[in-house]
Design an enzyme around this catalytic site. Sequence first.
Site, PDB file in Angstrom:
ATOM      1  N   ASP A  12     -53.806  35.362 -18.323  1.00  0.00           N
ATOM      2  CA  ASP A  12     -53.255  35.324 -19.651  1.00  0.00           C
ATOM      3  C   ASP A  12     -53.302  34.009 -20.075  1.00  0.00           C
ATOM      4  OD1 ASP A  12     -52.072  37.922 -18.958  1.00  0.00           O
ATOM      5  OD2 ASP A  12     -50.429  36.719 -17.644  1.00  0.00           O
ATOM      6  N   LYS A  15     -58.278  34.145 -22.185  1.00  0.00           N
ATOM      7  CA  LYS A  15     -59.759  34.241 -22.076  1.00  0.00           C
ATOM      8  C   LYS A  15     -60.307  35.118 -23.328  1.00  0.00           C
ATOM      9  CE  LYS A  15     -58.905  36.149 -17.954  1.00  0.00           C
ATOM     10  NZ  LYS A  15     -57.565  35.661 -17.681  1.00  0.00           N
ATOM     11  N   GLY A  39     -55.450  42.628 -19.623  1.00  0.00           N
ATOM     12  CA  GLY A  39     -55.009  43.228 -20.879  1.00  0.00           C
ATOM     13  C   GLY A  39     -55.395  41.774 -21.993  1.00  0.00           C
ATOM     14  N   HIS A  40     -55.775  42.276 -23.124  1.00  0.00           N
ATOM     15  CA  HIS A  40     -56.181  41.482 -23.985  1.00  0.00           C
ATOM     16  C   HIS A  40     -55.897  42.202 -25.379  1.00  0.00           C
ATOM     17  CE1 HIS A  40     -59.920  42.621 -22.823  1.00  0.00           C
ATOM     18  NE2 HIS A  40     -60.329  43.000 -24.151  1.00  0.00           N
ATOM     19  N   GLN A 223     -57.533  38.459 -14.975  1.00  0.00           N
ATOM     20  CA  GLN A 223     -56.623  37.670 -14.167  1.00  0.00           C
ATOM     21  C   GLN A 223     -56.774  36.071 -14.211  1.00  0.00           C
ATOM     22  OE1 GLN A 223     -57.930  40.763 -12.306  1.00  0.00           O
ATOM     23  NE2 GLN A 223     -56.417  41.646 -13.852  1.00  0.00           N
TER      24      GLN A 223
HETATM   25  P1  IMP Z   1     -52.178  44.046  -9.114  1.00  0.00           P
HETATM   26  O1  IMP Z   1     -53.319  43.496  -9.873  1.00  0.00           O
HETATM   27  O2  IMP Z   1     -51.499  45.120 -10.431  1.00  0.00           O
HETATM   28  O3  IMP Z   1     -52.365  44.621  -8.094  1.00  0.00           O
HETATM   29  O4  IMP Z   1     -51.236  42.900  -9.198  1.00  0.00           O
HETATM   30  C1  IMP Z   1     -50.714  41.936  -8.408  1.00  0.00           C
HETATM   31  C2  IMP Z   1     -50.466  40.727  -9.060  1.00  0.00           C
HETATM   32  O5  IMP Z   1     -51.328  40.108 -10.154  1.00  0.00           O
HETATM   33  C3  IMP Z   1     -48.969  40.817  -9.845  1.00  0.00           C
HETATM   34  O6  IMP Z   1     -48.225  39.721  -9.762  1.00  0.00           O
HETATM   35  C4  IMP Z   1     -49.410  40.833 -11.168  1.00  0.00           C
HETATM   36  O7  IMP Z   1     -48.431  40.444 -12.092  1.00  0.00           O
HETATM   37  C5  IMP Z   1     -50.703  39.997 -11.432  1.00  0.00           C
HETATM   38  N1  IMP Z   1     -51.668  40.474 -12.275  1.00  0.00           N
HETATM   39  C6  IMP Z   1     -52.414  41.514 -12.462  1.00  0.00           C
HETATM   40  N2  IMP Z   1     -53.270  41.423 -13.625  1.00  0.00           N
HETATM   41  C7  IMP Z   1     -52.750  40.479 -14.261  1.00  0.00           C
HETATM   42  C8  IMP Z   1     -53.242  39.859 -15.516  1.00  0.00           C
HETATM   43  O8  IMP Z   1     -54.149  40.291 -16.371  1.00  0.00           O
HETATM   44  N3  IMP Z   1     -52.554  38.710 -16.071  1.00  0.00           N
HETATM   45  C9  IMP Z   1     -51.491  38.317 -15.177  1.00  0.00           C
HETATM   46  N4  IMP Z   1     -51.161  38.546 -14.075  1.00  0.00           N
HETATM   47  C10 IMP Z   1     -51.658  39.777 -13.428  1.00  0.00           C
END
Ligand code: IMP
Length: 423
Positions: A12, A15, A39-40, A223
Site C-alpha cells: 500500500d 505503487k 489492490g489499487h 504487497q
Molecule cells: P494474504 O496475502 O491474503 O495471505 O495475507 C497475508 C498478509 O498479507 C495479511 O497481513 C494481509 O493483510 C497482507 N496483505 C496481503 N496483500 C496485501 C496488500 O496488497 N497490501 C497490504 N497488505 C497485504
Amino acid sequence: MFTIITGAQFGDEGKGKIVDLMSGNYDLVVRFQGGDNAGHTVKVGEDVYKLHLIPSGFLLDSRVLIGPGTVLNPEVLAREMDMLAEGGIVLTPEKLGVDAKTSIIMPYHVELDGLKESRRTEKIGTTKRGIGFAYIDKVARDEVRMADLADPEKLRCRLLELAPSKEAAIRELEGDPAIVTSKDLMDKYVELGRRLAPYMTDVSYEINKALEDGRNVLAEGAQGTHLDVIHGTQKFVTSSSTVAGSACANLGVGPTKVDEVLGIVKAYITRVGEGPLPTELTDETGRRIQQVGREFGTTTGRARRCGWFDLPLLRKAIYLNGYTSLALTKLDVLSGLAQVKVCVAYELDSRIVDYPPEGTAELARCRPVYEDLPGWESDLTGVKSFDDLPGAAQQYVRYLENKMGVPITYVSVGPGREQTFQR
Ligand code: IMP
C-alpha cells in the site's frame, strides 16, 4: 530496459500510481507475484476503478502481462475485464496476456483460507482470497494451471483427480466439501477457461524477446518487502516472494538483464493485518494520518495501522531489493503536524540496534528511537515541483535520502498523475 518496482514497506505504498505514471515509457508492464490480495485504485476522468489483478499499466499503450509466479482467480479477472469494458476500456488478447503456467485460485482455496484463518488462535489477518492455499498447491504440484483451465477436458480430469484431497481438507476444518465438485462450479470454470484461453501466452519468452529487441519492460510488484514469505516478518506475511529478485525468478528473466530497481516508500508507514509495527501510533496522530491518508484497504476495507517512518526497516528493504532509486509517496498527508518523527534505531532488550532483528518476536519487542524534525503547515497537494515544497518538507525528504543513501527520484503529494514530480 528492464525495471523492477517493489513496495519497500508492508504494501500500500502507492505503487500503482507510480507504475501508471511510468508505464508510458514501457512496452510491457508485468505482474510477477501475488494475486487479488493486492489492490489499487485507478482514476480515469471521473471514473474510479478498484482493481486487484490487472496490472496498473493498462491505461496507456503498454501490453500488460500476468506472470506465472502469480496466483490468479479467473472470476476476479473476468469481473475486472467486464467492469473496464463497461467504462469503454476493452482488454483484448493483444492488450492483456496471462502465462499458461499461472496457478489458478479455485473456490476451494478461498474456502480453506477463510476456514483456516477463523480457526487460528493467533491470526495472520489474511485477505481470505485463497492466496496461501493456491501457493501451497503450486509447491505441492497439485495446482490447476491456466493451461488446464483453458482446456475443458483437462480441467475436468484435473478437478476429479484433486477432489478427494480437497474435500478431505475442507471437512477437516469443518467446512462444506460440496463446493469442490459441484456441477455449477465445473460449468462455470469451463466457461471462464473458454473466455480466458485467447489470452494465454509465454511471459518469459515475451519479455526476453522484447528486451532483445531493445524494448522496455516494467515488472510491477504487489504487497511489500516485509510481507515477503522468506524475508518478511514471518508468520505475518503473504505467501509469495515480494522482493525484487523474485521478479527475475518468477518471470524467467536472468538477473543480468535488470537495469533499475525502484522502491516505493510512503512518507510514514502503514500495515494492514497482524504482525509487528515498531513505530505504530495508536494515538490522535495515528488516527489523523489514517484519516487524512485514507488508509483503508482497497481489497478488504480494513483500517491500516499507521506509524512514523521506520529507517531500520527501510535499511533492510534496501538490502533485500538492491534499490537504485526510491519514490516517496503521500508526503502531503504529514502537513499540519508541528513535528515529524523518524525512527532511526530501536532499543531492543537494553541495546540500541539500527537494523531489524531476524526474529519476528524480537522485532515486536523493539522500541523506536526517534529523531524529531520540524513539521510544515501548508497543504502540499497543489505543489508541482520539489523547489516549491515548504523548507521543512524539503528538509524531511533530504534527511530521509541522506539516511537511506539511495536517491529519492519521485515525490508524490496526492493521488492524481499531476501530483507526482521528478527530482
Ligand atoms: P494474504 O496475502 O491474503 O495471505 O495475507 C497475508 C498478509 O498479507 C495479511 O497481513 C494481509 O493483510 C497482507 N496483505 C496481503 N496483500 C496485501 C496488500 O496488497 N497490501 C497490504 N497488505 C497485504
